[in-house]
Design a protein around this motif. Structure first.
Motif, PDB file in Angstrom:
ATOM      1  N   UNK A  55      27.841  48.353  42.484  1.00  0.00           N
ATOM      2  CA  UNK A  55      29.118  48.916  42.022  1.00  0.00           C
ATOM      3  C   UNK A  55      30.283  48.033  42.433  1.00  0.00           C
ATOM      4  N   UNK A  56      30.298  47.589  43.687  1.00  0.00           N
ATOM      5  CA  UNK A  56      31.411  46.771  44.175  1.00  0.00           C
ATOM      6  C   UNK A  56      31.439  45.400  43.495  1.00  0.00           C
ATOM      7  N   UNK A  57      30.258  44.801  43.334  1.00  0.00           N
ATOM      8  CA  UNK A  57      30.204  43.468  42.732  1.00  0.00           C
ATOM      9  C   UNK A  57      30.634  43.513  41.263  1.00  0.00           C
ATOM     10  N   UNK A  58      30.178  44.521  40.512  1.00  0.00           N
ATOM     11  CA  UNK A  58      30.554  44.583  39.096  1.00  0.00           C
ATOM     12  C   UNK A  58      32.036  44.872  38.921  1.00  0.00           C
ATOM     13  N   UNK A  59      32.633  45.625  39.835  1.00  0.00           N
ATOM     14  CA  UNK A  59      34.080  45.843  39.774  1.00  0.00           C
ATOM     15  C   UNK A  59      34.817  44.519  39.946  1.00  0.00           C
ATOM     16  N   UNK A  60      34.379  43.711  40.899  1.00  0.00           N
ATOM     17  CA  UNK A  60      35.024  42.420  41.164  1.00  0.00           C
ATOM     18  C   UNK A  60      34.828  41.469  39.987  1.00  0.00           C
ATOM     19  N   UNK A  61      33.618  41.397  39.473  1.00  0.00           N
ATOM     20  CA  UNK A  61      33.285  40.386  38.478  1.00  0.00           C
ATOM     21  C   UNK A  61      33.763  40.708  37.068  1.00  0.00           C
ATOM     22  N   UNK A  62      33.937  41.973  36.727  1.00  0.00           N
ATOM     23  CA  UNK A  62      34.188  42.308  35.325  1.00  0.00           C
ATOM     24  C   UNK A  62      35.598  42.760  34.992  1.00  0.00           C
ATOM     25  N   UNK A  63      36.415  43.062  35.966  1.00  0.00           N
ATOM     26  CA  UNK A  63      37.717  43.644  35.645  1.00  0.00           C
ATOM     27  C   UNK A  63      38.663  42.668  34.956  1.00  0.00           C
ATOM     28  N   UNK A  64      38.559  41.391  35.228  1.00  0.00           N
ATOM     29  CA  UNK A  64      39.558  40.433  34.761  1.00  0.00           C
ATOM     30  C   UNK A  64      39.034  39.603  33.590  1.00  0.00           C
TER      31      UNK A  64
END
Length: 213
Positions: free
Chosen positions: A96-105
């Motif tokens: 969850x944390x990694x996908x938030x970092x990698x996909x938001x921008x």
């Protein structure tokens, strides 16, 4: 805004450089590298050409610096996201944390893709891109190794380095689709499924991959 005079305090120079990089990020994401002028970067940052040339010799040099800054930030965020569980690895929470970092921008993905195309035609730039990918994979592999309590555990993917390469490859594949359809929710859901499968495999008993061959 006035140009930066030679010899001014370092703090102001650092601030000027940071604003130029931020302005460049916005215009590169909107128009693409190769379609942006120095004047457009300066306008976005609120500076003149003199301020630009006191920090960068060319637009290529700025683009190079911009990529390295953002890529190092992302690598650090991924490492931090994986490090929050202590000695063990809570795979669903970490994913969850990694996908938030990698996909938001999505803007970052546009700039990163431009840099990839640029690197494919320039060996020196390619080395910088490869160095970043090595650092990113290394952060992931190190976290997986520490979660298993073994320096070089075997997995179904060969070892933790193989798992780390698979994680980065999964991200590359999912984000290619994201750039085309702009569906962040679908991309995040698909990446979560892929990373959960990969990291669950990597976090199993180190002897499992050997015994099942």
């Amino acid at each position: 805004m006035a140009d930066e005079a030679p010899g001014r305090v370092t703090r102001r120079r650092v601030r000027t450089r940071a604003r130029l990089l931020d302005g460049a990020f916005a215009v590169f994401a909107a128009k693409g590298f190769g379609r942006v002028s120095i004047e457009e970067v300066c306008e976005a940052a609120g500076y003149s050409r003199g301020a630009f040339y006191s920090n960068f010799a060319t637009l290529d040099e700025l683009f190079f610096a911009l990529y390295r800054e953002r890529a190092d930030l992302i690598a650090g965020q991924v490492a931090d996201a994986l490090a929050q569980d202590g000695p063990g690895l809570d795979v669903p929470a970490a994913v969850d944390r990694v996908t938030e970092v990698l996909l938001l921008d999505v803007d970052w993905l546009l700039v990163k893709t431009d840099f990839l195309v640029h690197a494919a035609r320039d060996p020196e730039v390619a080395r910088t891109l490869l160095d970043h990918r090595v650092r990113l994979r290394g952060a992931i592999a190190d976290r997986l190794a520490r979660a298993q309590g073994h320096p070089e555990p075997s997995t179904a993917l060969g070892d933790v380095d193989g798992a780390a390469r698979a994680v980065v490859a999964a991200y590359d594949g999912v984000t290619t689709q994201l750039l085309l359809d702009k569906d962040v929710d679908a991309a995040r859901a698909w990446l979560k499924q892929l990373l959960t499968a990969l990291l669950t495999t990597a976090a199993t008993d180190p002897r499992r991959g050997t015994e099942e061959r």
